[in-house]
Design a protein around this motif. Sequence first.
Motif, short mmCIF file in Angstrom:
data_model
loop_
_atom_site.label_atom_id
_atom_site.label_comp_id
_atom_site.label_asym_id
_atom_site.label_seq_id
_atom_site.Cartn_x
_atom_site.Cartn_y
_atom_site.Cartn_z
N ILE A 29 0.90 -1.10 0.03
CA ILE A 29 0.08 -0.05 0.12
C ILE A 29 0.74 1.29 -0.02
CG2 ILE A 29 -1.57 1.21 1.36
CD1 ILE A 29 -2.92 -1.13 2.18
N GLU A 30 1.96 1.18 0.83
CA GLU A 30 2.58 2.38 0.94
C GLU A 30 3.69 2.50 -0.27
OE1 GLU A 30 4.90 1.82 4.55
OE2 GLU A 30 3.12 2.41 5.88
N ASN A 31 3.96 1.52 -1.06
CA ASN A 31 5.07 1.19 -2.03
C ASN A 31 4.18 0.61 -3.29
OD1 ASN A 31 7.55 2.07 -0.81
ND2 ASN A 31 6.77 0.49 0.53
N PRO A 32 3.49 1.33 -4.04
CA PRO A 32 2.44 0.66 -5.13
C PRO A 32 3.25 0.52 -6.18
CG PRO A 32 2.01 3.17 -4.97
CD PRO A 32 2.96 2.59 -3.62
N ASP A 33 4.32 0.86 -6.44
CA ASP A 33 5.52 0.46 -7.52
C ASP A 33 6.32 -0.57 -7.15
OD1 ASP A 33 6.62 2.09 -5.56
OD2 ASP A 33 8.40 2.62 -7.11
N LYS A 34 6.18 -1.15 -6.13
CA LYS A 34 7.00 -2.49 -5.51
C LYS A 34 6.10 -3.59 -5.68
CE LYS A 34 10.50 0.23 -4.46
NZ LYS A 34 11.79 -0.04 -5.08
N SER A 35 6.81 -4.80 -5.55
CA SER A 35 6.01 -6.07 -5.67
C SER A 35 6.40 -6.79 -4.23
CB SER A 35 7.03 -6.97 -6.85
OG SER A 35 8.28 -7.19 -6.50
N GLU A 36 5.72 -8.06 -4.38
CA GLU A 36 5.96 -8.81 -3.08
C GLU A 36 7.27 -9.20 -2.92
OE1 GLU A 36 4.17 -12.85 -1.01
OE2 GLU A 36 3.34 -12.43 -3.01
N LYS A 37 7.93 -9.59 -4.03
CA LYS A 37 9.37 -9.84 -3.86
C LYS A 37 10.24 -8.78 -3.34
CE LYS A 37 13.30 -10.97 -7.21
NZ LYS A 37 13.91 -9.53 -7.33
N ASP A 38 10.01 -7.29 -3.81
CA ASP A 38 10.48 -6.41 -3.23
C ASP A 38 10.46 -6.23 -1.73
OD1 ASP A 38 11.51 -5.57 -5.60
OD2 ASP A 38 9.62 -4.56 -6.09
N PHE A 39 9.23 -6.50 -1.22
CA PHE A 39 8.78 -6.69 0.18
C PHE A 39 9.60 -7.65 0.96
CE2 PHE A 39 6.30 -9.36 3.31
CZ PHE A 39 6.49 -8.59 4.14
N ILE A 40 9.76 -8.89 0.28
CA ILE A 40 10.44 -9.98 1.06
C ILE A 40 12.05 -9.77 1.09
CG2 ILE A 40 11.14 -12.46 0.62
CD1 ILE A 40 8.57 -12.83 -0.70
N GLU A 41 12.59 -9.10 -0.01
CA GLU A 41 14.14 -8.72 -0.03
C GLU A 41 14.53 -7.53 0.99
OE1 GLU A 41 15.37 -10.02 -4.46
OE2 GLU A 41 14.49 -7.91 -4.08
N ASN A 42 13.38 -6.59 0.96
CA ASN A 42 13.39 -5.49 2.01
C ASN A 42 13.32 -6.18 3.47
OD1 ASN A 42 13.25 -2.83 3.00
ND2 ASN A 42 11.54 -3.12 3.75
N GLU A 43 12.72 -7.03 3.83
CA GLU A 43 12.44 -7.60 5.16
C GLU A 43 13.76 -8.46 5.53
OE1 GLU A 43 10.19 -7.68 7.81
OE2 GLU A 43 9.73 -5.89 6.63
N ILE A 44 14.13 -9.24 4.42
CA ILE A 44 15.59 -9.86 4.92
C ILE A 44 16.73 -8.98 5.20
CG2 ILE A 44 17.39 -11.21 3.34
CD1 ILE A 44 14.93 -12.63 2.08
N THR A 45 16.77 -7.78 4.23
CA THR A 45 18.00 -6.78 4.76
C THR A 45 17.55 -6.35 6.14
OG1 THR A 45 17.77 -5.93 2.26
CG2 THR A 45 18.62 -4.60 3.86
N ILE A 46 16.50 -6.07 6.51
CA ILE A 46 16.18 -5.62 7.71
C ILE A 46 16.47 -6.75 8.81
CG2 ILE A 46 14.43 -4.68 9.59
CD1 ILE A 46 12.80 -3.44 7.09
N ILE A 47 16.40 -7.91 8.64
CA ILE A 47 16.59 -8.88 9.55
C ILE A 47 17.98 -9.10 9.86
CG2 ILE A 47 16.19 -11.34 9.93
CD1 ILE A 47 13.65 -11.17 8.68
#
Length: 214
Positions: A29-47
């Motif tokens: 919702i906050e990043n309409p130009d992003k995909s689920e893959k972008d979300f997962i990769e972002n979470e992995i970076t944060i973790i």
Amino acid sequence: MQNNSSESKQFIIKRLEEEYNYKKITFLIENPDKSEKDFIENEITIIKKTNDEFDRKCNLTDDEVYEEIKKEKKYLNSCKYATTSEIEEFLKHSLKQYREKFKHTEKKGFKSIFYNTKLKNFLKTEKNINVKENKSLLLKGEKLNLSERYTIANKILKIDSKLRILNIQDLQKYQLLAYILGCDKDNARNLMNGTYKSKDRDLTDFFNDLGLNQ
């Protein structure tokens, strides 16, 4: 004992699934130009950053922990009215709490494994989908290039002539073509202006098979 361990892991996985779905929706919702893959990769970076910091704190010496504690607001406030012995006691108690909080545990690794598994499964599914889609988009064993797709669109749908008669600016026409062909605006402009460079195949037989050259 083994059953309790298994139930504990299942509970953690269930919680991670719930967290995953909630965070994914919020991220998209906050990043309409992003995909689920972008979300997962972002979470992995944060973790990874979180785990690296956690490991750093796990391996601090007592003196280094004391230095960390002394930077905290709670310690600074305590020093205002406490005696030396009270401060020492506070530091000892804080050190014990710090060691309890930052210690190597199996649980910490679950989140990293969970999200990396999600990414692996996502890429595997994405690859299978792409293989199926790519096969259906081949013409005589080869993928159509942008110019060939434009030629087919013009032959069948008269895209070029329909865009040119629209009462809008040229830039808007290029943008519309870009939407239709899934390309950038500059390539769309070059296609319409006849300046797009590519090695196109002869599509005569293709159009003959469709009865479009009669």
